[in-house]
Design an enzyme around this catalytic site. Structure first.
Site, PDB file in Angstrom:
ATOM      1  N   LYS A 133      -2.004  -0.883 -10.870  1.00  0.00           N
ATOM      2  CA  LYS A 133      -0.709  -1.157 -11.524  1.00  0.00           C
ATOM      3  C   LYS A 133      -0.592  -2.605 -11.973  1.00  0.00           C
ATOM      4  O   LYS A 133      -0.006  -2.893 -13.015  1.00  0.00           O
ATOM      5  CB  LYS A 133       0.440  -0.809 -10.569  1.00  0.00           C
ATOM      6  CG  LYS A 133       0.539   0.668 -10.229  1.00  0.00           C
ATOM      7  CD  LYS A 133       1.697   0.956  -9.306  1.00  0.00           C
ATOM      8  CE  LYS A 133       1.554   0.319  -7.951  1.00  0.00           C
ATOM      9  NZ  LYS A 133       0.381   0.813  -7.175  1.00  0.00           N
ATOM     10  N   ASP A 192      -2.770   1.379  -5.018  1.00  0.00           N
ATOM     11  CA  ASP A 192      -4.051   0.794  -5.442  1.00  0.00           C
ATOM     12  C   ASP A 192      -4.583   1.406  -6.731  1.00  0.00           C
ATOM     13  O   ASP A 192      -5.785   1.429  -6.982  1.00  0.00           O
ATOM     14  CB  ASP A 192      -5.121   0.951  -4.342  1.00  0.00           C
ATOM     15  CG  ASP A 192      -4.654   0.441  -2.992  1.00  0.00           C
ATOM     16  OD1 ASP A 192      -4.159  -0.695  -2.946  1.00  0.00           O
ATOM     17  OD2 ASP A 192      -4.758   1.190  -2.009  1.00  0.00           O
ATOM     18  N   GLN A 228       2.867   0.153  -4.225  1.00  0.00           N
ATOM     19  CA  GLN A 228       2.326   1.346  -3.555  1.00  0.00           C
ATOM     20  C   GLN A 228       2.250   2.526  -4.536  1.00  0.00           C
ATOM     21  O   GLN A 228       2.071   2.307  -5.724  1.00  0.00           O
ATOM     22  CB  GLN A 228       3.147   1.696  -2.314  1.00  0.00           C
ATOM     23  CG  GLN A 228       2.966   0.733  -1.150  1.00  0.00           C
ATOM     24  CD  GLN A 228       4.010  -0.371  -1.118  1.00  0.00           C
ATOM     25  OE1 GLN A 228       5.125  -0.223  -1.557  1.00  0.00           O
ATOM     26  NE2 GLN A 228       3.644  -1.497  -0.550  1.00  0.00           N
ATOM     27  N   THR A 258       0.280  -2.384   7.553  1.00  0.00           N
ATOM     28  CA  THR A 258      -0.393  -3.678   7.375  1.00  0.00           C
ATOM     29  C   THR A 258       0.055  -4.694   8.415  1.00  0.00           C
ATOM     30  O   THR A 258      -0.503  -5.785   8.489  1.00  0.00           O
ATOM     31  CB  THR A 258      -0.088  -4.254   5.974  1.00  0.00           C
ATOM     32  OG1 THR A 258       1.327  -4.410   5.828  1.00  0.00           O
ATOM     33  CG2 THR A 258      -0.625  -3.339   4.889  1.00  0.00           C
ATOM     34  N   THR A 303       4.919   4.565   3.315  1.00  0.00           N
ATOM     35  CA  THR A 303       5.495   3.238   3.460  1.00  0.00           C
ATOM     36  C   THR A 303       6.976   3.387   3.804  1.00  0.00           C
ATOM     37  O   THR A 303       7.485   4.502   3.935  1.00  0.00           O
ATOM     38  CB  THR A 303       5.278   2.405   2.178  1.00  0.00           C
ATOM     39  OG1 THR A 303       5.574   1.034   2.448  1.00  0.00           O
ATOM     40  CG2 THR A 303       6.131   2.903   1.020  1.00  0.00           C
ATOM     41  N   ARG A 330      -9.130  -4.069   3.788  1.00  0.00           N
ATOM     42  CA  ARG A 330      -9.637  -2.833   4.402  1.00  0.00           C
ATOM     43  C   ARG A 330     -10.358  -1.972   3.368  1.00  0.00           C
ATOM     44  O   ARG A 330      -9.908  -1.860   2.224  1.00  0.00           O
ATOM     45  CB  ARG A 330      -8.480  -2.020   4.996  1.00  0.00           C
ATOM     46  CG  ARG A 330      -7.844  -2.639   6.214  1.00  0.00           C
ATOM     47  CD  ARG A 330      -6.745  -1.736   6.778  1.00  0.00           C
ATOM     48  NE  ARG A 330      -5.617  -1.606   5.868  1.00  0.00           N
ATOM     49  CZ  ARG A 330      -4.545  -0.868   6.131  1.00  0.00           C
ATOM     50  NH1 ARG A 330      -4.465  -0.196   7.257  1.00  0.00           N
ATOM     51  NH2 ARG A 330      -3.550  -0.797   5.259  1.00  0.00           N
ATOM     52  N   GLY A 361      -0.511  -5.537  -2.814  1.00  0.00           N
ATOM     53  CA  GLY A 361      -1.232  -6.615  -3.479  1.00  0.00           C
ATOM     54  C   GLY A 361      -1.667  -6.171  -4.863  1.00  0.00           C
ATOM     55  O   GLY A 361      -2.327  -5.139  -5.003  1.00  0.00           O
ATOM     56  N   HIS A 362      -1.266  -6.914  -5.892  1.00  0.00           N
ATOM     57  CA  HIS A 362      -1.657  -6.582  -7.257  1.00  0.00           C
ATOM     58  C   HIS A 362      -2.688  -7.597  -7.746  1.00  0.00           C
ATOM     59  O   HIS A 362      -2.425  -8.794  -7.782  1.00  0.00           O
ATOM     60  CB  HIS A 362      -0.425  -6.559  -8.169  1.00  0.00           C
ATOM     61  CG  HIS A 362       0.440  -5.356  -7.921  1.00  0.00           C
ATOM     62  ND1 HIS A 362       1.698  -5.215  -8.464  1.00  0.00           N
ATOM     63  CD2 HIS A 362       0.226  -4.246  -7.187  1.00  0.00           C
ATOM     64  CE1 HIS A 362       2.211  -4.054  -8.069  1.00  0.00           C
ATOM     65  NE2 HIS A 362       1.342  -3.463  -7.295  1.00  0.00           N
TER      66      HIS A 362
END
Length: 430
Positions: free
Chosen positions: A16, A13, A225, A130, A240, A304, A40-41
């Site tokens: 990137k 987060d 990530q 997730t 991850t 979240r 998610g980007h």
């Protein structure tokens, strides 16, 4: 020609997506090399927000080739929906602009269910996954029972692989996790149409790389990530399921390591983390809430709320070492505007000792106490700043302290979510 890897230096987060989107303007090919739709980007172009989970962030640039490498695990349903959404917005009109490795592994419904049932069963000891099936898919890959894109796009092979794998997965779901088993025909019929939709994009990506290298194309590798979520180098087991570090750009794409020129790390001007796991500089007070609200710190994939804290230079130093960073990008500097005092973590206290490295066990990491340096903040709004000389003196001092402590040059500073809100100090493609 220049090939550049962009990786996160914290727990993901870091922004990137925006940085990849910006530097895609100087690249010809953009590559995702690990992870799945658990990342998610978020991109803001012309005041429009787009969130991408599998397609590389370069998709919003015309005539740029996007690659999903073999190191990525792909949920076909998510990918087809994402392609359709991008097409409706006027992107990816030419199928040749998206290439998917025939060696990438496929996430299927049983992967998602296993992920969710396991997490539910762990209760308070949950990892914070997730629930997208990422981990179970990587497990199947390593256990040599995975289904790859080359199998998936052949109805004959896809059915044969399901017949081999599904009975075992169903027994595990039913007898160990207490879930409901899947019917082969239902998965096969549902996913057959998805395989047909993806077939035009799938092929031997490693051959494409050789041609791009021959033609001296610029290639940008987009990590998902962050380093502290790497399955080997992160805060294990709160990580991850893939290798997020720059070295995996080669493994997860098919381009040799000798062909990578620079590694750019991305860090927020503070620190965030989603999910469970140790977080030494976490602020569980009004300051943490202030950073969350002002920074919009909510997960792009799950929504979240992110845990927030001061910048942790120990964490970034670790990322510098294991990635071989050649430069750093600092994002969300604008969020710190208005604070009278700002802190930087420059070490930990553990058992009466001062250390400047991350402890090897999660138990020790939960015991460390951060050592802070305090600096004066600045009042000025940074969102319209486009040049270094326009930055307030105190903001410059903050950036310079980070740069000096880490002994690494800065490539750029982000001062807002849009593509234009950027101070470029050195372009890695020039």
């Amino acid at each position: 020609m220049s090939n550049v890897v962009i990786v996160g230096t914290q727990w993901g987060d870091e922004g990137k997506g925006k940085i990849v989107d910006y530097f895609t303007g100087y690249a010809d090919v953009v590559v995702r090399f690990q992870g799945g739709n658990n990342a998610g980007h978020t991109l803001v172009v012309n005041n429009k927000t787009t969130i991408l989970h599998l397609v590389p962030s370069g998709a919003l640039h015309p005539k740029k080739v996007c690659v999903i490498g073999n190191g990525v695990v792909v949920d076909p349903k998510v990918l087809v929906e994402e392609i359709q959404t991008l097409k409706k917005a006027g992107y990816l009109k030419n199928p040749s602009l998206l290439r998917i490795s025939h060696l990438a592994h496929v996430i299927l419904p049983y992967h998602r269910l296993i992920d969710q049932l396991r997490e539910k069963d762990k209760g308070d000891g949950k990892i914070g996954t997730t629930g997208r099936g990422i981990g179970p898919c990587y497990e199947d890959k390593v256990a040599r029972r995975g289904i790859r894109m080359a199998d998936f796009i052949s109805s004959k092979l896809f059915r044969e692989r399901l017949e081999e794998i599904l009975p075992e997965r169903n027994r595990y779901i039913e007898q160990v996790l207490g879930g409901t088993p899947f019917k082969l025909e239902e998965i096969f019929s549902e996913y057959l149409s998805l395989s047909k939709a993806l077939r035009p994009y799938i092929g031997s990506v490693e051959e494409n790389f050789q041609q791009w290298e021959k033609n001296k194309k610029h290639i940008l590798f987009e990590g998902a990530q962050g380093t502290s979520l790497d399955v080997d180098h992160g805060t294990y087991p709160f990580v991850t399921s893939s290798n997020t570090v720059a070295g995996y750009a080669s493994c997860g794409s098919g381009l040799g390591p000798t062909q990578i020129d620079q590694v750019v790390g991305i860090s927020k001007a503070y620190t965030t983390r989603v999910g469970s796991g140790p977080f030494p500089t976490e602020l569980k007070d009004s300051m943490g809430e202030y950073l969350r609200e002002k920074g919009g710190e909510y997960g792009a994939t799950t929504g979240r709320p992110r845990r927030c804290g001061w910048i942790d230079l120990v964490v970034i130093r670790h990322a510098k070492i294991v990635n071989g960073l050649t430069s750093l990008v600092l994002t969300k500097m604008d969020v710190l505007s208005g604070l009278k005092k700002i802190k930087l973590c420059t070490g930990y206290r553990l058992g009466g000792k001062v250390i400047k490295q991350i402890p090897s066990t999660v138990e020790d990491l939960t015991k460390v106490k951060p050592i802070y340096e305090e600096m004066n903040g600045w009042e000025e709004d940074l969102t319209q700043v486009t040049r270094w000389k326009q930055l307030p003196v105190r903001a410059k001092k903050y950036v310079e302290r980070i740069q000096d402590w880490l002994e690494i040059p800065l490539t750029s500073i982000s001062v807002g979510p849009s593509r234009q809100q950027h101070i470029v100090l050195k372009n890695p493609f020039k």
